[in-house]
Structure formats: structure tokens, C-alpha cells
Design a protein around this motif. Sequence first.
Motif, PDB file in Angstrom:
ATOM      1  N   PHE A  31      18.229   8.651  20.406  1.00  0.00           N
ATOM      2  CA  PHE A  31      18.793   7.042  20.905  1.00  0.00           C
ATOM      3  C   PHE A  31      20.403   7.237  20.227  1.00  0.00           C
ATOM      4  O   PHE A  31      20.448   7.369  19.079  1.00  0.00           O
ATOM      5  CB  PHE A  31      18.070   6.025  20.282  1.00  0.00           C
ATOM      6  N   GLN A  32      21.201   6.469  21.409  1.00  0.00           N
ATOM      7  CA  GLN A  32      22.527   6.333  20.821  1.00  0.00           C
ATOM      8  C   GLN A  32      23.037   4.928  21.251  1.00  0.00           C
ATOM      9  O   GLN A  32      22.536   4.311  22.113  1.00  0.00           O
ATOM     10  CB  GLN A  32      23.367   7.303  21.378  1.00  0.00           C
ATOM     11  N   ALA A  33      23.835   4.511  20.505  1.00  0.00           N
ATOM     12  CA  ALA A  33      24.642   3.181  20.951  1.00  0.00           C
ATOM     13  C   ALA A  33      26.013   3.355  20.581  1.00  0.00           C
ATOM     14  O   ALA A  33      26.665   3.870  19.607  1.00  0.00           O
ATOM     15  CB  ALA A  33      24.140   1.883  20.013  1.00  0.00           C
ATOM     16  N   VAL A  34      26.896   3.427  21.879  1.00  0.00           N
ATOM     17  CA  VAL A  34      28.273   3.818  21.837  1.00  0.00           C
ATOM     18  C   VAL A  34      29.165   2.659  22.350  1.00  0.00           C
ATOM     19  O   VAL A  34      28.674   1.995  23.549  1.00  0.00           O
ATOM     20  CB  VAL A  34      28.429   5.183  22.959  1.00  0.00           C
TER      21      VAL A  34
ATOM     22  N   GLY B 231      23.248   6.348  16.138  1.00  0.00           N
ATOM     23  CA  GLY B 231      22.017   6.831  16.751  1.00  0.00           C
ATOM     24  C   GLY B 231      20.886   7.395  15.725  1.00  0.00           C
ATOM     25  O   GLY B 231      21.121   7.440  14.398  1.00  0.00           O
ATOM     26  N   ALA B 232      19.808   7.614  16.454  1.00  0.00           N
ATOM     27  CA  ALA B 232      18.876   8.171  15.724  1.00  0.00           C
ATOM     28  C   ALA B 232      18.108   9.530  16.537  1.00  0.00           C
ATOM     29  O   ALA B 232      18.227   9.511  17.610  1.00  0.00           O
ATOM     30  CB  ALA B 232      17.607   6.994  15.508  1.00  0.00           C
ATOM     31  N   TYR B 233      17.518  10.346  15.669  1.00  0.00           N
ATOM     32  CA  TYR B 233      17.235  11.500  16.501  1.00  0.00           C
ATOM     33  C   TYR B 233      15.754  12.158  15.991  1.00  0.00           C
ATOM     34  O   TYR B 233      15.504  12.077  14.694  1.00  0.00           O
ATOM     35  CB  TYR B 233      18.073  12.622  16.135  1.00  0.00           C
TER      36      TYR B 233
ATOM     37  N   PHE C 166      22.279   8.719  12.310  1.00  0.00           N
ATOM     38  CA  PHE C 166      23.675   9.040  12.076  1.00  0.00           C
ATOM     39  C   PHE C 166      24.741   7.862  12.402  1.00  0.00           C
ATOM     40  O   PHE C 166      24.266   7.193  13.391  1.00  0.00           O
ATOM     41  CB  PHE C 166      23.978  10.236  12.707  1.00  0.00           C
ATOM     42  N   GLY C 167      26.062   8.028  12.167  1.00  0.00           N
ATOM     43  CA  GLY C 167      26.729   7.162  12.543  1.00  0.00           C
ATOM     44  C   GLY C 167      28.347   7.730  12.547  1.00  0.00           C
ATOM     45  O   GLY C 167      28.520   8.388  11.695  1.00  0.00           O
TER      46      GLY C 167
END
Length: 869
Positions: free
Chosen positions: A420-423, A434-436, A519-520
Amino acid sequence: MTFKKAVRLQLMVGSAMFALGATSATAQTAAAPTGDAAPTAAAPNDQGLSDIVVTATRRETNLQKTPISISVLDTQALTDRHVLSLFNLADGTIPSLRIATFEARQSALTIGIRGIVPYDQNQTARDGGVSVYIDGVALGKTQGLNAALFDIQRIEVLKGPQGTLFGRNTEGGALSLVTKAPTGVFDGRVVGGVGNFGGRNAEIHLDLPSFYDISLKFDGVYQHQDPTVRDPLSGSTGWNYYDRKGGRAAARWQPVTGLTADFSYDYAKDDNTPNFSQLLSYNPNNYAVGSYVNTAAAGATPVYVLQTLPVGGVNCGGTSATVCIAPKAPIQGVHPNRQYVSDVGVPQQPSVDITHGFTSNLKYKLAPWIELRSITAWRGVSTDQWDNSGGTARSTFVPNANISRYSLSFLRQHQFSQEFQAVGSIPQFDYVVGAYYFTEHATEYAATPLTNQFNADGTALSVRSPIFLGNVNSGANSGYQQVDPACNNALAATVPQFTNSCQFITRASSAYDHNYSVFGNLTYTPSGLDIVHITAGGRYTKDKRRGQLYVVNNRSDLNPINAVANSVATPFLFANSISRFDPMFNISLDATRDIHFYAKYATGFRAGGANDRSQSFNAFGPEDVKSYEIGMKADFWDHKARFNVAGYIMNRKNTQFDFDFFDTNSASPTSGAHIEQTLNAGDSKIRGIEADLTVKPIRDLTLTASYAYTYWRAPKASYSITVGGTTVASPAQQLYIVYTPTNAASGAIDYVLPVHIDDASVRLHLDGNYSSSQYSFQLEPTKTDASFVVNGRLALADIAVNDHNKVTLSVWSRNLFDTTYVYRRSAANSAPVTNFNGTTNPTNYGGVLGDYGNFNSPRTWGLEVAAKF
């Protein structure tokens, strides 16, 4: 077409063909084209270099303004070089990217960047240091990486640790493949070609018009090449053969503004045989050579032993310090140059690699300042490996001895990943968070039968058909498997998987892997100082892996090795779990509109695991890298020239190195086996400089050049092994980083000559790729050859058939000048081997023969027709 136009066209084609032969000297200074991956803006009057869009920071950015070292190959560059699979990049197309076969096998590739090159990750519980991504999905295993490439939009080579945004196993960098997405506009392309060595290839790519907000795209590929080295055994396939086929279906759904949902499924099958291993030299250290005598009584079955009486004044095998080696079999020749036919015939059937997967990629523009993304993927790979590449080139002559090791491996792997990502961007800030999650399960079992037998005089060979299933002379029944002659399966009672198998299982293992991370990445551009950009990022990772080795040498009663009253024999088990944080800091400066500087600090790691070739599943921990990089990216000469340069320092701790020994303890379950132990052997240092230059002096001519200098230093290390309750230590050994030349360069000339007939043009491409000599084994000081390979393509492109259809005719050649070099060389059979038997370390001269190695592919060429409709 008028007569004048026809004459003009012929003159232009002739001039281009003359240039193909006359410009090879210039091509020596050229490099991998970084072509227009996704041009967003052309230079004034369309005379200069176009912008290139990349996604290295998980967002679309201009290559020149992205503050990391990146190389890009676009569709045109791949076409010009006739790149059908990743192994075609092994000639050094991108100097920092190194690709080679694992052992001689095409079914698994070794991929490295900046000196981070794995030696043996071809196992259930081991990973590489460079991760390969397809449309944002990491591939868990290197098996199957040589499958046919589908419709690739671009390949991005991200250099240096990518641990923040891409996660584990990217300490050297990442290789990101981006496929072409459906467009929703009807479009089609078919390609067909033929070449030497029975080469043929075909492609079809079809884009359908959108309906109900859905766009569909279908891709199919087929690639074939006959063996370049012939196997004299009837019914067997020669070496360096491949037959690849595959298909991909993609759908894009855009039901509302801001939402894009991409779905795809791909399936590929790759039948291939390994590259051929040749005997390059015989007895290069000039040991005394003995002879065999029959020590059996008259009329009895002959028993041959190496001569123990003085021969020419030399006491062979006696108490003298002089020791004799076995003579070379007369049938086996010494071949310092490329062979096209093997001296002997051995059973060889194609390995079969199958890769498949489904990906769901969702993007939703929730607001102008945020886009939400989800990448979900299931993938799998299966490999049935049949590798008889060594033949007699690695077998010392002993009368009536069994020889020619057939390395069989049957691996199955399945993986699932969710990201999942937020950009987005807000005033002064660009961000990615995000998370992985990733999980995989891999199983493998292996067998290593000896398929041939020397005759008593060494002048002929017989195939050991009594221990095989099937007729060795029939390709339809070539299921060669080592069997117990009575088919008495010792594993049937303890390992149900092998109840109906007659194979002698060398090893069998399975492993599970679970990876969780968040991560970020945040980039800050100060108000009023928009030429400075400060980026900070980090990734927290939890990595858990476990597995078991449950068969060794056809035994499942493995652990404990020594029987203990009331104990239960169990498999060798391993489990490890780590938690770590990988930071990244980057500051970049826009000195001018076209000149950009950056400085970067980043870390990355390669996961720990276990070595199933150790035959005890010895576990080892992760290795990690700290990297310091500075660079400049500049456009100048009114955007007709581009120069990018980077320098870096990488310090790697707990480097994973492999050590070899031979177990001679009869009480050990691994007795008589070649053992490979993996240890975190110490620290290694890597330093380097990379430079890329692209010049477009006139509209129709593009010149590119790339160079990579790599310095490395690896430690000396020793290891200890406990056999039969006794621990034996090896002497300290110098370790080597493989497939990492000190100097590597690549360059290209691209010339497009309009013929002023609609949009038709003559396209000329030449590229030259150089690598200095390098090591190919971690424990050997032996180097490969230096190499220089030229590829070329000449095309009459975009010939209008009617208002909608265009045809391109082309002739291509890889290794245009038929350069021959050894890309993998071993002297392991040129010197005595140290045996470890628990108490002493005797030296065994029986395996001394000579250097063996693998040559690069010979010149290939072909004709191709591509039609757009």
C-alpha cells in the motif's frame, strides 16, 4: 515511388550498410543508450535530447532531476540490441549491471550491480543482493529470470542501495521492468524473424478499443534457437539451446475520474540447455603424470590402480614427495578455443522453467494532494533442471569409472505480496509512505547421477543405461534418472513424497519466508529557496525465515548424526528473525535549470538464510551495506548533450561467502559429498565511479558512452567443520567478488536517415561493450577473459503500406565480429583438493585435470519484419 526516389533510397541504404562495417572503431567508445523511456517535453525545434521519465522514487520524475544514479533502456534500445531476454544484457550493455549464468545454466541468472553480486542464491532459502521487479512486484527467486521479455516499455537500473523504497535484497540496487499498459486505442504489432543456428522469433501485441471504461491488451511471444554446441549422443539436445513461449493479458479499468485499476496475468515457458563447459587446459601446473596397471589376478575382473612403481625415475603415489596425477582420457581433447561439437555424447535434455503470475495495481487520486495505491500480486516459478554441461571436461580418467555429473534440480516456489502506498505533494513537501508484506514457500529436491562410463583404455565412452529409466537413444523417452538397480527406495517409509521414486535424492529442502515493512520518504523544498531539496526516508523491516533439510544422500535419518538412545532422527532445521531500520538522506541542488548536484547516504541489506548444499542447512545472518554517493546531472549545448557522473563508497559488513570441502568421514551422512558452507565471513569495501554521456550533435545522430570503474577489497577468512565429533579448521583463504570488472564501458551510435517517403527512414545502430577480466568463483584467484562485443542493426523503418499500416524491415547481429571469450573459468580441477575427514586434511591429487570454462555465445544474426496495424 518515382525512379529518382528509388535511386535515392538505394543509395541511402547502401551508405548505411557501408557505415555498419566502417564505424566499428568509433563504436568502441560508445555506451548503452538511455533512450526516451517516456518523453514529456522535446527540446526546441526537436533538435535536442528529450526528457526521460522514471519511477525510481515511486513517483514519475524527470531522470535528470532524480537524485540517484539510474540507467534506462527503452523499447527502441531493446529492439536495436535484439534483446529477447535479460541474459542478452550480459555483454555489458550497462557497465554497472552484471549478468551471468548460475554455473552454466541459462535457467537461473546471477544479477549484480556495483560489485554486489551473489555467488549461489539458486536455493530455497537464499536471496540475491539485487532485486528484480516487474511492474512494481519483486520476484522472490532467480530461477526463471531468463524467460522471454514481454512488451517492455523500459528497464530502469537503479544503482546503489534501495533499502528505503524497495526493501530487502536491494543492497546493490534494483532492476525494474515496466511493461506497456493498455491504451484503449486500437493498435496492433506483429513481428517475425529468422536467424542462424535455427533462430526464429515471433511476437504479437494487440491493443483493443476501450468499452465500458475497460481497455484490454494482449501480448504473445515465441523465441527459439538451436544448440550452438552439438551433442553427439543421438536423442540428446545440444548446449546453448532455448525455446521460449509465453503470453500476457492486461486490462485497465477507469470507471470514474481519478481511479485506474490495472490487472494482468502472464505465463511463460522456457525450455533451455546449459552453456557448454570445455576443458581449456590440461595439467597446467605440470604435475607428474602416472599410468594405470591391472592388479587383478589373471582371468579375474580387472582392477586398475594408478602406477605405484617408478616411471621415468618418478615414484608415483609412493612415499616420495612426488605424487602422480591420473592421465587424461585419450577421447577428451583440450580446447582453448570455442567448440561447436562435444568430444563425447552425454544425456542432455532441456531444463523446463515455468513462470506465471497475477498482478492487481490500483491507483485512486483521492484529492489533488494525495494518491492512494495498492499493488497485489501472486507469482510462482517451477524449474526442472537438467544440467550435463561438464561431460568429460571435469572428469579425471579412471578405467571403468562412472563420470559426467548430471545435475538435476526440481524447484517449486510460490509468493504473495501486498503493498500500500500514499503518494502526494503539499506546499514545500513531496511524500511517499507505505506498508509492505511478502511471503513465499519454496521446495527443492536434487539428484546428481553420473551418466557415462570410461572404457578401460579411455578411448570410448558408454552411457550407463542400466541405471536409467527410458531409452537414452530416444528423445521421447529421455527421462534420465539415477536409480537403485533394484528400485529399492530407502526413503519410502519416511518421506512419502518419494514413495514411487527410484531417484537417489542428493538433498531435499523447503523454506518459508515472511517479510513485513513500513516505509516513508519525504522531500522538503524550503520556501524561497526552491533550488535546494532535502530528502529523508526510512524503512522498518521485520524478516522471518524458517526451513528444513529433510533428505541428504538419500537418507532422512539426519539429526542427530550420532545415534543416541531414545532419540528421534529429525530433519536439519533452521529459523532466523531480524528487525532492522534502513535510513536514507539526500540533499540535491539545482545549480542552474540544467545542472543538478546531489549527495546521498543510504543503507540496505541482503536477507540471511541457510545453505542446503551444506547438507546440514547451516544458517547465516544478513549482510548489510552503508553507501555514500555524490553525483552531478547536467544538460548543456542547448540540450544537445547530457553528462551524468556519480562516485560512491560502499562498506559491506557480514559478507556472505561460500566455502567448499569434501567430506571423507564414513560415519557422516554426507560422506563422499561435496559440501558448501556459507558464513558471514567479514567486511568488504567497494568504491566506484560511473559516467554517462549522450550527445546529439545533429537531429538524426545520437552518440552515447558509459563507463564504470569499480574497486573492491574482500577479506581473508577461514571456516571450521565438525565431522564425527572432531572440529577441523581450514587455513585462511582470500575471498573474491565475482563478475565485477575493474573497468567496464559501453557505447552506441544511432543514426536515423529520413528517406522523405512518408515517415520512412533508415535506422542504423551500433553498440560496443567492453569489460576487463574478472573473477567468477569466490575462492579462486583465476580470472576470466577480458571482452569486447559489438552488436548492430540496420532497418528500413515505417514503410507505409496504406494510411494505417507500416512495415519495418531489419537485419541484426549480436556479437557482430564473432568475438570469443571465456566468461566463466575455474581452476578447481587444476590443483589438489583438500579433504576434511575429522582428524587430518589429506591432499587428493586424483581430481587434477585442468581448467574448464564457458564461452560467450557465438555470432548470431537474423532478418526481421515488423508490421504495425
